[in-house]
Every structure is written in C-alpha cells, then in structure tokens.
Design an enzyme around this catalytic site. Structure first.
Site, PDB file in Angstrom:
ATOM      1  N   ASP A   1     145.457 -14.169   0.906  1.00 31.04           N
ATOM      2  CA  ASP A   1     144.736 -15.569   0.940  1.00 31.04           C
ATOM      3  C   ASP A   1     145.576 -16.338  -0.178  1.00 31.04           C
ATOM      4  O   ASP A   1     145.637 -17.556   0.076  1.00 31.04           O
ATOM      5  CB  ASP A   1     143.234 -15.557   0.618  1.00 31.04           C
ATOM      6  CG  ASP A   1     142.791 -14.832   1.854  1.00 31.04           C
ATOM      7  OD1 ASP A   1     143.323 -14.737   3.161  1.00 31.04           O
ATOM      8  OD2 ASP A   1     141.399 -14.729   1.951  1.00 31.04           O
TER       9      ASP A   1
ATOM     10  N   SER B   1     142.396  -6.671   1.406  1.00 27.53           N
ATOM     11  CA  SER B   1     142.970  -7.459   2.591  1.00 27.53           C
ATOM     12  C   SER B   1     142.964  -8.880   2.507  1.00 27.53           C
ATOM     13  O   SER B   1     143.236  -9.744   3.229  1.00 27.53           O
ATOM     14  CB  SER B   1     142.061  -7.091   3.824  1.00 27.53           C
ATOM     15  OG  SER B   1     141.115  -7.336   3.893  1.00 27.53           O
ATOM     16  N   CYS B   2     142.259  -9.233   1.147  1.00 29.96           N
ATOM     17  CA  CYS B   2     141.872 -10.847   1.179  1.00 29.96           C
ATOM     18  C   CYS B   2     142.591 -11.542  -0.022  1.00 29.96           C
ATOM     19  O   CYS B   2     143.451 -12.310   0.247  1.00 29.96           O
ATOM     20  CB  CYS B   2     140.583 -10.983   1.058  1.00 29.96           C
ATOM     21  SG  CYS B   2     139.618 -10.523   2.714  1.00 29.96           S
ATOM     22  N   PHE B   3     142.251 -11.161  -1.120  1.00 29.66           N
ATOM     23  CA  PHE B   3     142.800 -11.673  -2.228  1.00 29.66           C
ATOM     24  C   PHE B   3     144.208 -12.036  -2.186  1.00 29.66           C
ATOM     25  O   PHE B   3     144.792 -13.073  -2.177  1.00 29.66           O
ATOM     26  CB  PHE B   3     142.497 -11.378  -3.600  1.00 29.66           C
ATOM     27  CG  PHE B   3     140.972 -11.468  -4.143  1.00 29.66           C
ATOM     28  CD1 PHE B   3     140.202 -12.408  -3.322  1.00 29.66           C
ATOM     29  CD2 PHE B   3     140.422 -10.753  -5.017  1.00 29.66           C
ATOM     30  CE1 PHE B   3     138.909 -12.529  -3.602  1.00 29.66           C
ATOM     31  CE2 PHE B   3     139.054 -11.011  -5.374  1.00 29.66           C
ATOM     32  CZ  PHE B   3     138.179 -11.745  -4.603  1.00 29.66           C
TER      33      PHE B   3
END
Ligand code: UDX
Length: 450
Positions: A282, A277-279
């Site tokens: 983002d 859910s991040c890299f």
C-alpha cells in the site's frame, strides 16, 4: 427500483481472502444470509466443508458455526451469489505490479461479473468496494465496468459505495466484530444511507461511522496504512541511533515517547521491519499514485527505504557475530511476517535469510505454524520441527517473529543447545539484563552496556 424499501439482509462477498471470509463469517454469525463467492473450487469446497482455506485464529470455529447454521455457503458462481442477494461486497486482492502500481485485474473482473449478473436481476442491488483501491478506482474503474456489463446506471438502478477495511491478520475476526471506525464512501445519498443502515444495524450503532465521498474513503485506507508504516520506520530509525549510544535502549525510549497521548504507544516497536500483504504494497501503491498525479511523496520513499534497510541491518548484526560465516549454523526463530499467521508475504525473515545464505551461512528456521517454504530460491533454508532442533549446534540465533512460544525461552534453553550461545533479538522479546548476564546478547535498538 425502490432502493429505500429493500432491507439489505442477504449479502454476497466476492473474494474469500482474509477480508472476504472474515466479513462473511461475521455477518453470518449474526444471522445475515451470506454467500461467499470464490472462483477457487478448492477454497469453495473447504468453506462448505467448514474448514478455513488459510490459517487465521478463530476462523475455523466461526466458519463451522456459520456453515452449520446454514447462514453461510460458498459458491463458485458469482452470478448466482449476486442474483440471490441484495448487496455485494468486493473483497478481492489488489496486489502490486512489478513497478509498484496497483494491479486492478481482480477488481475489474469482479465488477464485470457483478454487472453481468445485475443485467439479469430486476431488483435494486448495492455494490460495496472493500478491497484496498487507489482513489478514483470505484468511480472510474468499478462503476463503468458494472454499467457497461449491466446496461444499468449507478445511483439510479444500483447503489455504489467504498467501505475500506482495517482488520489485521492474526486478529481478523475480532477486528471485524469490533472495528474502531466505519468509513462509508458514497456515490450517491441512497447508496450511502443503505450501507449506513446495514452497518448501524450490524454494529448496533456502537462504532463511529464517517460518511464521505468515494475518493476520500478510498484515501483513508492508504493514509492510515502510510501513517502506521511511518511510525514503524520512525521507531526503526530511532533504534539504529540508540544502538550507537552505550546504555540506551529503544524499548525504553519508545515507552517514554508513546506516553504522549498525541503520539500513543502503538506501532512504535522497533524490529525487523514491516512485512505482510498490506503495508509494503500500500505504501508503494500510494507513492506511485502520488507520482502519477504530480505530487511529491518524499516521506513515503523514506519509509520504504528505512524498511528495506532494517532487514539488512538485522542480517548484519547476525553476521557481525559469526566471524567467517561459511558453514556456520544460524537458527532463525519465526518465519511468518508477524505472529498468529502463516503468511510469508514480504516477511522480513526471508529477506534476512537471503542475506545470510548469500554470505554462505547455513540457515535453519523454526516457526510454530509455517512448516516449509515452497519457494525455489529458499531450497537451502532448512526448517526444523521444534525450537530445540533449530538451536542444536547453532552459532547464532536470531528472533525474527515474536511468537508467544519464543517469549518463554530462557538463557538456559540457548546455552544448552547451541554451539555458541549468541542471541540476536530482532523483536525485543527478551529482558536484556537477564540475557546479557548469561550469554552474548544483541538486540535491535540496544546500545552497548554503559
Ligand atoms: C495492517 C494494518 O494494521 C491493518 O489495519 C490493515 O487493514 C492491513 O495492514 P497487518 O498487515 O495484518 O495489518 O499487520 P500489522 O499488525 O499491522 O503488522 C504489519 C507489520 O508491521 C508486521 O510485519 C509487524 O511485525 C510490523 N510491526 C507492527 C512492527 O514492526 N512494529 C510495530 O510496532 C507494529
């Protein structure tokens, strides 16, 4: 409002995802009174019944301890959570929109709710943005929303900080209890000092703490994730080069590279690409943020391009072993985007399965935690309830997530059950010497035998 004499001992957490709930259980485990606010009634019920609403190692036990000892409770009313506490952490999700820019609707709604609650509260309150937000969001979006709804003034009537979170799923509690660093972005000196006091007390001064402006603090999170994602794409690009050279193994190459302390060995594992859910979210958000502000970000573009190509590359390795793929069974080991989580967001497994299904192969998956995929486009993807059932009759097996359970498999496990014992090791968990000796073994970043 006498901010300096207020001890920040009562904490509300707005949002109960990985970051929110980990923060909530960690503070409450050290006897801070914490209210976790979620609009999701089912999640609130689960938390109050001492059950984690999602899979995360250690979370259930920590929740049990905190709720039983009455230092933690969940509330569906944000107003109540804010009015009964001294500091609120905003930990809501910041997903990406279809165009890759950040979706701030949950941050805005949390800020407005906090503002409305502050209007009715007399005491000074500190608001801390922990959600990952693009630089400028705390000052230009959160602050005006709170001020508009509360009729109060930031820096005078309430405090405002940005405090990005660096925990990883799968080790969320451990990371929250033992972070490498604490970043405090302050709107004004008092806000920064209050948050610094709170964090210093909680961590007993054992963690390096850096204070800076709001925007720099927000940027630290994006710059960190961009760097880690860059390391992974670099390792994957090197892997693709290594594969073309007989006798070369990217694992050995990266072990050699990582010994340089200027580089370090972490996040140099070539594999199926980064998910979660991040890299992906983002890096895309930072790229679009840069573009909107007239900055060039060719490196971020390349990191994303390499990552997209990597899942396709793994699918290609599998297809190259199958001959005519129609009707052939592929056993896919591991669905979660990484071990110790049940999260499928941006999981390389789904990208690989999409390619294999499009080539008309039959794909059967096994994951120790993910037992089914509730997505209509993956109706054709079958899930087994054991490694053995997944392997039976398969013409190729691809390892996509490096769960501990898979690391214990031996060549015999594949030979015994598969129609053709061919293994594609996309996470480099097996010993090439041992496996090559017994069956057809291909792996990311592994050149042919010399
Ligand atoms: C990441 C950051 O690590 C964390 O600091 C931030 O707060 C949130 O984003 P997370 O997404 O939970 O955490 O997992 P992480 O362990 O970083 O892995 C992300 C992805 O990169 C996974 O798909 C993983 O398989 C992949 N990865 C990681 C590699 O392919 N190679 C590596 O060497 C490391």
């Amino acid at each position: 409002m006498l901010a300096h004499v207020i001890p920040m001992k009562r904490i509300s957490i707005i949002g109960t995802g990985y970051v929110g709930l980990s923060t909530a259980v960690c503070f409450s485990s050290r006897e801070y009174h914490v209210i976790a606010a979620t609009k999701n009634e089912e999640n609130a019920r689960a938390i109050n019944a001492q059950r984690a609403p999602f899979y995360e190692p250690g979370l259930d036990a920590a929740l049990k301890h905190s709720v039983r000892s009455k230092f933690l409770r969940a509330e569906t009313s944000r107003a109540k959570a804010v009015s009964e506490t001294d500091v609120s952490f905003i930990t809501v999700a910041t997903p990406d929109q279809p165009d890759g820019t950040i979706d701030l609707r949950y941050v805005i709604s949390a800020s407005e709710d906090i503002g409305r609650a502050l209007q009715k509260k007399d005491a000074y309150h500190l608001v801390v943005v922990k959600s990952t937000v693009t630089p400028g969001t705390t000052r230009e979006v959160v602050k005006p929303a709170i001020e508009r709804e509360s009729q109060l003034v930031a820096g005078r009537d309430f405090g405002l900080c940005a405090n990005p979170e660096f925990l990883r799923q799968g080790s969320a509690i451990e990371d929250t209890l033992h972070p490498d660093r604490l970043i405090v972005g302050e709107f004004d000196e008092t806000s920064g000092a209050l948050l610094e006091d709170l964090l210093d007390e909680f961590y007993e001064g054992s963690v390096p703490l850096l204070k800076m402006g709001l925007e720099s603090a927000e940027m630290v999170k994006y710059a960190s994730n961009a760097f880690l994602a860059t390391k992974i794409s670099y390792a994957n690009e090197m892997a693709n080069v290594c594969e073309t050279v007989p006798g070369v193994d990217v694992s050995q190459v990266m072990a050699g590279v990582g010994l340089d302390p200027r580089i370090n060995p972490q996040f140099l594992n070539a594999g199926a690409g980064f998910g979660g859910s991040c890299f992906p979210k983002d890096v895309k958000a930072l790229r679009n943020f840069a573009k909107r502000h007239g900055a060039q970000a060719p490196l971020l573009n390349a990191v994303l391009t390499v990552n997209e190509a990597q899942a396709r590359h793994v699918a290609q390795l599998v297809l190259s072993c199958l001959g005519e793929p129609e009707g052939k069974k592929v056993a896919l080991l591991g669905l979660a985007f990484k071990p110790n989580t049940d999260d499928l967001r941006e999981a390389p497994s789904l990208k690989i399965a999409t390619q294999l299904l499009a080539a008309r192969a039959c794909v059967c998956a096994y994951d120790p935690v993910v037992k089914k995929i509730a997505l209509s486009e993956f109706e054709a993807l079958k899930c087994s309830d054991s490694v053995q059932a997944c392997l039976v009759g398969a013409h190729c097996c691809v390892v996509v997530t490096e769960w501990e359970e898979f690391k214990a498999l031996t060549p015999d496990d594949f030979i015994k059950h598969m129609a053709e014992p061919i293994v594609v090791d996309a996470r480099r968990i097996f010993d090439p010497q041992e496996f090559r000796h017994r069956l057809r073994y291909m792996a990311v970043g592994l050149g042919d035998v010399r």
